[in-house]
Scaffold this motif. Structure first.
Motif, mmCIF file in Angstrom:
data_model
loop_
_atom_site.group_PDB
_atom_site.id
_atom_site.type_symbol
_atom_site.label_atom_id
_atom_site.label_comp_id
_atom_site.label_asym_id
_atom_site.label_seq_id
_atom_site.Cartn_x
_atom_site.Cartn_y
_atom_site.Cartn_z
ATOM 1 N N ALA A 138 0.842 -1.196 0.000
ATOM 2 C CA ALA A 138 0.000 0.000 0.000
ATOM 3 C C ALA A 138 0.875 1.243 0.000
ATOM 4 C CB ALA A 138 -0.913 -0.004 1.223
ATOM 5 N N GLY A 139 0.474 2.232 -0.789
ATOM 6 C CA GLY A 139 1.253 3.453 -0.864
ATOM 7 C C GLY A 139 0.776 4.326 -1.998
ATOM 8 N N GLY A 140 1.693 5.115 -2.537
ATOM 9 C CA GLY A 140 1.374 6.036 -3.624
ATOM 10 C C GLY A 140 1.464 7.470 -3.172
ATOM 11 N N THR A 141 1.702 8.361 -4.141
ATOM 12 C CA THR A 141 1.791 9.792 -3.849
ATOM 13 C C THR A 141 0.516 10.538 -4.217
ATOM 14 O OG1 THR A 141 2.729 10.282 -6.032
ATOM 15 C CG2 THR A 141 4.283 9.764 -4.254
ATOM 16 N N GLY A 142 -0.400 9.872 -4.936
ATOM 17 C CA GLY A 142 -1.653 10.509 -5.306
ATOM 18 C C GLY A 142 -1.678 11.079 -6.699
ATOM 19 N N SER A 143 -0.576 10.993 -7.450
ATOM 20 C CA SER A 143 -0.573 11.434 -8.843
ATOM 21 C C SER A 143 -1.287 10.393 -9.699
ATOM 22 C CB SER A 143 0.858 11.620 -9.342
ATOM 23 O OG SER A 143 1.529 10.370 -9.426
ATOM 24 N N TYR A 144 -1.559 10.740 -10.957
ATOM 25 C CA TYR A 144 -2.206 9.756 -11.826
ATOM 26 C C TYR A 144 -1.302 8.543 -12.037
ATOM 27 C CZ TYR A 144 -4.845 7.647 -15.591
ATOM 28 O OH TYR A 144 -5.567 6.756 -16.345
ATOM 29 N N ALA A 145 0.003 8.789 -12.212
ATOM 30 C CA ALA A 145 0.938 7.698 -12.446
ATOM 31 C C ALA A 145 1.218 6.884 -11.191
ATOM 32 C CB ALA A 145 2.254 8.256 -12.999
ATOM 33 N N GLU A 167 -7.533 15.848 -3.340
ATOM 34 C CA GLU A 167 -6.710 16.233 -4.495
ATOM 35 C C GLU A 167 -5.695 15.139 -4.810
ATOM 36 O OE1 GLU A 167 -5.046 20.160 -4.314
ATOM 37 O OE2 GLU A 167 -7.016 21.116 -4.451
ATOM 38 N N ARG A 168 -6.186 13.915 -4.827
ATOM 39 C CA ARG A 168 -5.334 12.765 -5.099
ATOM 40 C C ARG A 168 -6.107 11.715 -5.899
ATOM 41 N NH1 ARG A 168 -4.068 14.781 -0.176
ATOM 42 N NH2 ARG A 168 -1.868 14.860 0.460
ATOM 43 N N TYR A 169 -5.348 10.992 -6.711
ATOM 44 C CA TYR A 169 -5.885 9.835 -7.413
ATOM 45 C C TYR A 169 -5.738 8.606 -6.526
ATOM 46 C CZ TYR A 169 -5.853 12.488 -11.817
ATOM 47 O OH TYR A 169 -6.086 13.403 -12.817
ATOM 48 N N LEU A 170 -6.700 7.686 -6.655
ATOM 49 C CA LEU A 170 -6.679 6.429 -5.917
ATOM 50 C C LEU A 170 -6.719 5.274 -6.910
ATOM 51 C CD1 LEU A 170 -9.504 7.192 -3.290
ATOM 52 C CD2 LEU A 170 -7.064 7.806 -3.125
ATOM 53 N N ILE A 171 -6.248 4.103 -6.485
ATOM 54 C CA ILE A 171 -6.349 2.902 -7.308
ATOM 55 C C ILE A 171 -6.720 1.721 -6.428
ATOM 56 C CG2 ILE A 171 -3.876 2.330 -7.113
ATOM 57 C CD1 ILE A 171 -4.082 1.361 -10.070
ATOM 58 N N VAL A 172 -7.642 0.890 -6.886
ATOM 59 C CA VAL A 172 -8.080 -0.277 -6.115
ATOM 60 C C VAL A 172 -6.963 -1.317 -6.114
ATOM 61 C CG1 VAL A 172 -9.747 -2.159 -5.935
ATOM 62 C CG2 VAL A 172 -10.503 0.124 -6.655
ATOM 63 N N GLU A 173 -6.429 -1.575 -4.911
ATOM 64 C CA GLU A 173 -5.380 -2.582 -4.749
ATOM 65 C C GLU A 173 -5.582 -3.423 -3.488
ATOM 66 O OE1 GLU A 173 -1.329 -1.064 -6.686
ATOM 67 O OE2 GLU A 173 -1.811 0.068 -4.872
ATOM 68 N N ASP A 174 -6.720 -3.249 -2.820
ATOM 69 C CA ASP A 174 -6.900 -3.929 -1.543
ATOM 70 C C ASP A 174 -8.383 -4.161 -1.293
ATOM 71 O OD1 ASP A 174 -5.975 -5.170 0.704
ATOM 72 O OD2 ASP A 174 -5.051 -3.397 1.585
ATOM 73 N N THR A 175 -8.676 -5.001 -0.306
ATOM 74 C CA THR A 175 -10.054 -5.309 0.053
ATOM 75 C C THR A 175 -10.319 -4.963 1.507
ATOM 76 O OG1 THR A 175 -9.383 -7.608 0.470
ATOM 77 C CG2 THR A 175 -10.400 -7.109 -1.662
ATOM 78 N N CYS A 176 -11.584 -4.736 1.796
ATOM 79 C CA CYS A 176 -12.021 -4.334 3.128
ATOM 80 C C CYS A 176 -13.172 -5.244 3.527
ATOM 81 C CB CYS A 176 -12.462 -2.877 3.084
ATOM 82 S SG CYS A 176 -13.229 -2.264 4.592
ATOM 83 N N GLY A 177 -13.035 -5.919 4.663
ATOM 84 C CA GLY A 177 -14.053 -6.865 5.116
ATOM 85 C C GLY A 177 -13.455 -8.240 5.296
ATOM 86 N N ASP A 178 -13.627 -8.837 6.467
ATOM 87 C CA ASP A 178 -12.978 -10.101 6.804
ATOM 88 C C ASP A 178 -13.938 -11.286 6.793
ATOM 89 O OD1 ASP A 178 -10.529 -8.885 7.204
ATOM 90 O OD2 ASP A 178 -10.882 -8.529 9.347
ATOM 91 N N ALA A 233 -9.737 11.566 -15.886
ATOM 92 C CA ALA A 233 -8.654 11.989 -16.759
ATOM 93 C C ALA A 233 -7.402 12.215 -15.914
ATOM 94 C CB ALA A 233 -9.043 13.268 -17.486
ATOM 95 N N SER A 234 -6.277 12.345 -16.566
ATOM 96 C CA SER A 234 -5.010 12.489 -15.843
ATOM 97 C C SER A 234 -4.666 13.937 -15.547
ATOM 98 C CB SER A 234 -3.877 11.872 -16.673
ATOM 99 O OG SER A 234 -3.770 12.536 -17.925
ATOM 100 N N THR A 235 -5.597 14.856 -15.779
ATOM 101 C CA THR A 235 -5.296 16.288 -15.722
ATOM 102 C C THR A 235 -5.806 17.004 -14.474
ATOM 103 O OG1 THR A 235 -7.291 16.655 -17.048
ATOM 104 C CG2 THR A 235 -5.197 16.494 -18.227
ATOM 105 N N HIS A 236 -6.361 16.277 -13.519
ATOM 106 C CA HIS A 236 -6.875 16.923 -12.308
ATOM 107 C C HIS A 236 -5.731 17.391 -11.411
ATOM 108 C CE1 HIS A 236 -11.067 15.937 -13.095
ATOM 109 N NE2 HIS A 236 -10.678 14.727 -13.445
ATOM 110 N N GLN A 237 -6.010 18.436 -10.632
ATOM 111 C CA GLN A 237 -5.004 19.000 -9.730
ATOM 112 C C GLN A 237 -4.612 17.998 -8.661
ATOM 113 O OE1 GLN A 237 -5.287 23.171 -8.619
ATOM 114 N NE2 GLN A 237 -5.174 22.595 -6.455
ATOM 115 N N VAL A 238 -3.310 17.916 -8.380
ATOM 116 C CA VAL A 238 -2.792 16.933 -7.428
ATOM 117 C C VAL A 238 -1.957 17.626 -6.357
ATOM 118 C CG1 VAL A 238 -1.200 14.986 -7.125
ATOM 119 C CG2 VAL A 238 -2.789 15.025 -9.071
ATOM 120 N N ALA A 239 -2.205 17.255 -5.113
ATOM 121 C CA ALA A 239 -1.358 17.635 -3.980
ATOM 122 C C ALA A 239 -0.628 16.373 -3.552
ATOM 123 C CB ALA A 239 -2.198 18.198 -2.837
ATOM 124 N N ALA A 240 0.514 16.133 -4.156
ATOM 125 C CA ALA A 240 1.191 14.847 -4.017
ATOM 126 C C ALA A 240 1.688 14.606 -2.599
ATOM 127 C CB ALA A 240 2.353 14.765 -4.999
#
Length: 249
Positions: free
Chosen positions: A123-130, A162-173, A226-233
């Motif tokens: 788990a991680g990421g800076t919140g940019s599109y990439a 002001e961040r992009y997210l990506i599904v990489e995990d599950t919630c619920g046991d 889209a990849s053009t939204h404002q990001v606060a990395a």
């Protein structure tokens, strides 16, 4: 603004010193339910063919038919590669119930383990599109198959963060995660539940707990952005809790 007992207001600034808003920060996060916040890859091994069918509650999209990319037999899943490129003609806006999970209350605790790695091995990421931030979603187990509410690799953009997210995990046991968070139990004005990884590994647990409480609630979310939204990395919780006013853009 009027604040409930045990809640303080924190003044936030964008990187560079630009004032943003004052965000109420609670002294403790909203309780989602002990043991129900996140389910990681090792929990997948509990699924059997006798597992109960999912709830009749509708999943947020037709994507519920897609299976997650992680191997149910593996406790150390690896990323499957980069997610799809920017799509500018398919953006749609939904209202989602946002919560957070951190390094400290992940499963297992004190780790950044994920169940369905796509861009990151943890788990991680800076919140940019990439480099979007990991988000966990609800899932259902039926007939021994584990089906995510949103397919692994789905991208979101959250104006409040002001961040992009990506599904990489599950919630619920457990054997029937569809009966608990995050598959059901969200407010009526939301169409889905997204549990955002806030990080917090570099600071005291109390800091990330307060940040998780501050972001909890319904928010506007863009699906397939889209990849053009404002990001606060940067991590959502890195000693502070950075959120922003949603201007509707």
């Amino acid at each position: 603004m009027a604040l409930a007992a045990g809640v303080t207001a924190v003044a936030l600034v964008r990187p560079g010193g630009e004032p943003v808003i004052s965000v109420p920060v609670a002294s403790a996060p909203m309780e989602v339910g002990a043991g129900d916040r996140t389910s990681r890859s090792q929990d997948r091994s509990t699924a059997t063919a006798s597992a109960p069918s999912p709830s009749a509650t509708a999943s947020p999209s037709a994507s519920a038919s897609a299976s997650p990319s992680a191997d149910a037999s593996s406790t150390t899943p690896t990323p499957t590669g980069s997610a799809a490129p920017a799509r500018t003609d398919t953006e749609r806006t939904i209202t989602a119930f946002l919560t957070g999970y951190s390094y400290w209350d992940n499963t297992p605790a004190g780790s950044a383990t994920v169940a369905d790695p796509i861009v990151h091995s943890h788990a991680g990421g800076t919140g940019s599109y990439a480099d979007p931030i990991t988000v966990a979603v609800g899932h259902s187990i039926t007939g021994g198959n584990d089906v995510l509410d949103w397919p692994a690799g789905t991208r979101f953009y959250v104006p409040k963060l002001e961040r992009y997210l990506i599904v990489e995990d599950t919630c619920g046991d457990g054997r029937a995660p569809q009966n608990g968070a995050c598959h059901r139990g969200y407010p009526a004005d939301a169409s889905t539940w997204l549990d955002v990884y806030v990080d917090g590994a570099g600071s005291d647990r109390a800091v990330s707990d307060s940040c998780m409480a501050a972001i909890t609630g319904t928010s506007r979310v863009i699906v397939d952005p889209a990849s053009t939204h404002q990001v606060a990395a940067g991590p959502v919780s890195d000693g502070t809790c950075r959120t922003y006013a949603d201007t509707g853009q």
